[in-house]
Design a protein around this motif. Structure first.
Motif, mmCIF file in Angstrom:
data_model
loop_
_atom_site.group_PDB
_atom_site.id
_atom_site.type_symbol
_atom_site.label_atom_id
_atom_site.label_comp_id
_atom_site.label_asym_id
_atom_site.label_seq_id
_atom_site.Cartn_x
_atom_site.Cartn_y
_atom_site.Cartn_z
ATOM 1 N N VAL A 12 0.842 -1.204 0.000
ATOM 2 C CA VAL A 12 0.000 0.000 0.000
ATOM 3 C C VAL A 12 0.872 1.247 0.000
ATOM 4 O O VAL A 12 0.620 2.204 -0.747
ATOM 5 C CB VAL A 12 -0.939 0.008 1.220
ATOM 6 C CG1 VAL A 12 -1.668 1.348 1.343
ATOM 7 C CG2 VAL A 12 -1.946 -1.132 1.132
ATOM 8 N N ALA A 13 1.916 1.243 0.822
ATOM 9 C CA ALA A 13 2.796 2.405 0.913
ATOM 10 C C ALA A 13 3.473 2.690 -0.421
ATOM 11 O O ALA A 13 3.547 3.841 -0.857
ATOM 12 C CB ALA A 13 3.847 2.181 1.993
ATOM 13 N N ALA A 14 3.963 1.648 -1.090
ATOM 14 C CA ALA A 14 4.651 1.834 -2.370
ATOM 15 C C ALA A 14 3.716 2.430 -3.413
ATOM 16 O O ALA A 14 4.098 3.331 -4.172
ATOM 17 C CB ALA A 14 5.218 0.502 -2.857
ATOM 18 N N ALA A 15 2.472 1.934 -3.454
ATOM 19 C CA ALA A 15 1.503 2.444 -4.428
ATOM 20 C C ALA A 15 1.178 3.914 -4.157
ATOM 21 O O ALA A 15 1.096 4.733 -5.079
ATOM 22 C CB ALA A 15 0.225 1.606 -4.389
ATOM 23 N N LEU A 16 1.005 4.251 -2.888
ATOM 24 C CA LEU A 16 0.675 5.634 -2.542
ATOM 25 C C LEU A 16 1.835 6.578 -2.838
ATOM 26 O O LEU A 16 1.636 7.671 -3.379
ATOM 27 C CB LEU A 16 0.298 5.723 -1.061
ATOM 28 C CG LEU A 16 -1.054 5.120 -0.675
ATOM 29 C CD1 LEU A 16 -1.214 5.118 0.839
ATOM 30 C CD2 LEU A 16 -2.198 5.892 -1.329
ATOM 31 N N VAL A 17 3.045 6.157 -2.490
ATOM 32 C CA VAL A 17 4.221 7.000 -2.750
ATOM 33 C C VAL A 17 4.348 7.275 -4.244
ATOM 34 O O VAL A 17 4.631 8.408 -4.664
ATOM 35 C CB VAL A 17 5.497 6.338 -2.204
ATOM 36 C CG1 VAL A 17 6.743 7.075 -2.717
ATOM 37 C CG2 VAL A 17 5.486 6.317 -0.683
ATOM 38 N N GLU A 18 4.112 6.256 -5.068
ATOM 39 C CA GLU A 18 4.226 6.424 -6.522
ATOM 40 C C GLU A 18 3.179 7.388 -7.054
ATOM 41 O O GLU A 18 3.487 8.289 -7.856
ATOM 42 C CB GLU A 18 4.080 5.062 -7.208
ATOM 43 C CG GLU A 18 4.235 5.144 -8.730
ATOM 44 C CD GLU A 18 4.154 3.776 -9.394
ATOM 45 O OE1 GLU A 18 4.175 3.726 -10.643
ATOM 46 O OE2 GLU A 18 4.069 2.761 -8.665
ATOM 47 N N VAL A 19 1.936 7.213 -6.621
ATOM 48 C CA VAL A 19 0.860 8.092 -7.089
ATOM 49 C C VAL A 19 1.106 9.535 -6.649
ATOM 50 O O VAL A 19 0.940 10.486 -7.428
ATOM 51 C CB VAL A 19 -0.506 7.602 -6.577
ATOM 52 C CG1 VAL A 19 -1.591 8.653 -6.818
ATOM 53 C CG2 VAL A 19 -0.886 6.300 -7.258
ATOM 54 N N LEU A 20 1.505 9.711 -5.406
ATOM 55 C CA LEU A 20 1.759 11.054 -4.902
ATOM 56 C C LEU A 20 2.926 11.708 -5.642
ATOM 57 O O LEU A 20 2.886 12.905 -5.961
ATOM 58 C CB LEU A 20 2.043 11.000 -3.396
ATOM 59 C CG LEU A 20 0.846 10.602 -2.526
ATOM 60 C CD1 LEU A 20 1.301 10.308 -1.097
ATOM 61 C CD2 LEU A 20 -0.220 11.691 -2.526
ATOM 62 N N ASP A 22 3.814 11.085 -8.724
ATOM 63 C CA ASP A 22 3.341 11.428 -10.065
ATOM 64 C C ASP A 22 2.545 12.723 -10.084
ATOM 65 O O ASP A 22 2.406 13.366 -11.128
ATOM 66 C CB ASP A 22 2.472 10.295 -10.628
ATOM 67 C CG ASP A 22 3.291 9.061 -10.991
ATOM 68 O OD1 ASP A 22 4.530 9.196 -11.128
ATOM 69 O OD2 ASP A 22 2.703 7.973 -11.116
ATOM 70 N N HIS A 23 1.997 13.101 -8.937
ATOM 71 C CA HIS A 23 1.209 14.335 -8.857
ATOM 72 C C HIS A 23 1.967 15.451 -8.138
ATOM 73 O O HIS A 23 1.365 16.404 -7.637
ATOM 74 C CB HIS A 23 -0.125 14.060 -8.157
ATOM 75 C CG HIS A 23 -1.079 13.285 -9.025
ATOM 76 N ND1 HIS A 23 -0.992 11.913 -9.181
ATOM 77 C CD2 HIS A 23 -2.119 13.691 -9.802
ATOM 78 C CE1 HIS A 23 -1.945 11.508 -10.004
ATOM 79 N NE2 HIS A 23 -2.638 12.552 -10.391
ATOM 80 N N GLY A 24 3.294 15.326 -8.089
ATOM 81 C CA GLY A 24 4.134 16.426 -7.636
ATOM 82 C C GLY A 24 4.404 16.510 -6.155
ATOM 83 O O GLY A 24 4.938 17.518 -5.680
ATOM 84 N N HIS A 25 4.059 15.459 -5.398
ATOM 85 C CA HIS A 25 4.272 15.490 -3.958
ATOM 86 C C HIS A 25 5.492 14.647 -3.570
ATOM 87 O O HIS A 25 5.688 13.555 -4.102
ATOM 88 C CB HIS A 25 3.051 14.956 -3.220
ATOM 89 C CG HIS A 25 1.792 15.705 -3.523
ATOM 90 N ND1 HIS A 25 1.675 17.058 -3.336
ATOM 91 C CD2 HIS A 25 0.592 15.281 -4.014
ATOM 92 C CE1 HIS A 25 0.451 17.448 -3.684
ATOM 93 N NE2 HIS A 25 -0.217 16.393 -4.102
#
Length: 231
Positions: A12-20, A22-25
């Protein structure tokens, strides 16, 4: 934006870090609740799972709210009404139940960020109590029309208290915001600086000690929070 992610599930952490990302965070991921209190000062927003391995996320939220008003979005599998209500009452800005749609998560983060930015933009920058004026931006203190010279630490302590004028501020919150981490600060140093600060201000009623908790700036009867008019 610097996001602190407290999540013990690696997938879950890896997926969230990647998405964030990709959106500049920029995201710092931590696994334990204790790490939230270590790293929160360098972050703009916290994504908090409640099922952490060392402590319950609600306890982390309670401890964080004692020292910080940073935006918090709870992201958890715990969707029962009691947990949701407790999370919001303990100070969460939003509460999402897993599995969460990533587009919705990003939208909720944006909404929470906008609300907090609006609050910061409208924040009072000069605080007055009687004949004492604390200019938080210019880092100046006027007492009876005369400027009082304070050390950096003395002003930092006064700024934390004046920024929450009329509200009780815990010792832990003062130590955390002025020294960086309440757990590693020297409590005695706070007492010394407060004694010096009171002596310089010559207004013993201005800084009230709340036994067993902390301190309060100003008295409610004579307190006025005003923007600096430039006069």
């Amino acid at each position: 934006m610097q996001i602190l992610l407290a999540e013990d599930d690696d997938g879950v952490a890896a997926a969230l870090v990647e998405v964030l990302y990709d959106h500049g965070h920029v995201t710092r991921r931590v696994r334990y609740g204790r790490d939230v209190l270590t790293y929160h000062r360098s972050s703009d927003l916290l994504l908090l799972d409640l099922g952490l391995p060392d402590t319950d996320g609600l306890d982390v939220l309670r401890a964080l709210r004692a020292v910080s008003d940073m935006p918090v979005v709870v992201l958890t599998a715990r969707g029962d009404e009691r947990s949701v209500v407790r999370g919001l009452r303990l100070g969460a800005d939003d509460y999402l139940v897993k599995p969460v749609r990533l587009a919705e998560l990003l939208a909720r983060i944006d909404a929470v960020t906008r609300r907090n930015a609006a609050k910061s933009a409208s924040a009072v920058r000069t605080v007055r109590a009687g004949d004492v004026a604390v200019d938080l931006d210019a880092r100046r203190v006027m007492v009876g029309g005369a400027e009082v010279e304070l050390t950096t630490k003395e002003f930092d302590i006064l700024a934390v208290l004046a920024g929450r004028a009329g509200t009780a501020v815990s010792r832990e919150q003062l130590l955390d915001e002025v020294w960086g981490d309440a757990r590693h600060a020297v409590s005695r140093s706070l007492d010394v600086h407060l004694t010096q600060l009171r002596a310089k201000l010559c207004r013993p009623e201005l800084l009230t000690t709340i036994r067993g908790f902390g301190y309060r700036f100003g008295d409610l009867g004579g307190l006025g929070n005003l923007r600096d008019s430039g006069a």
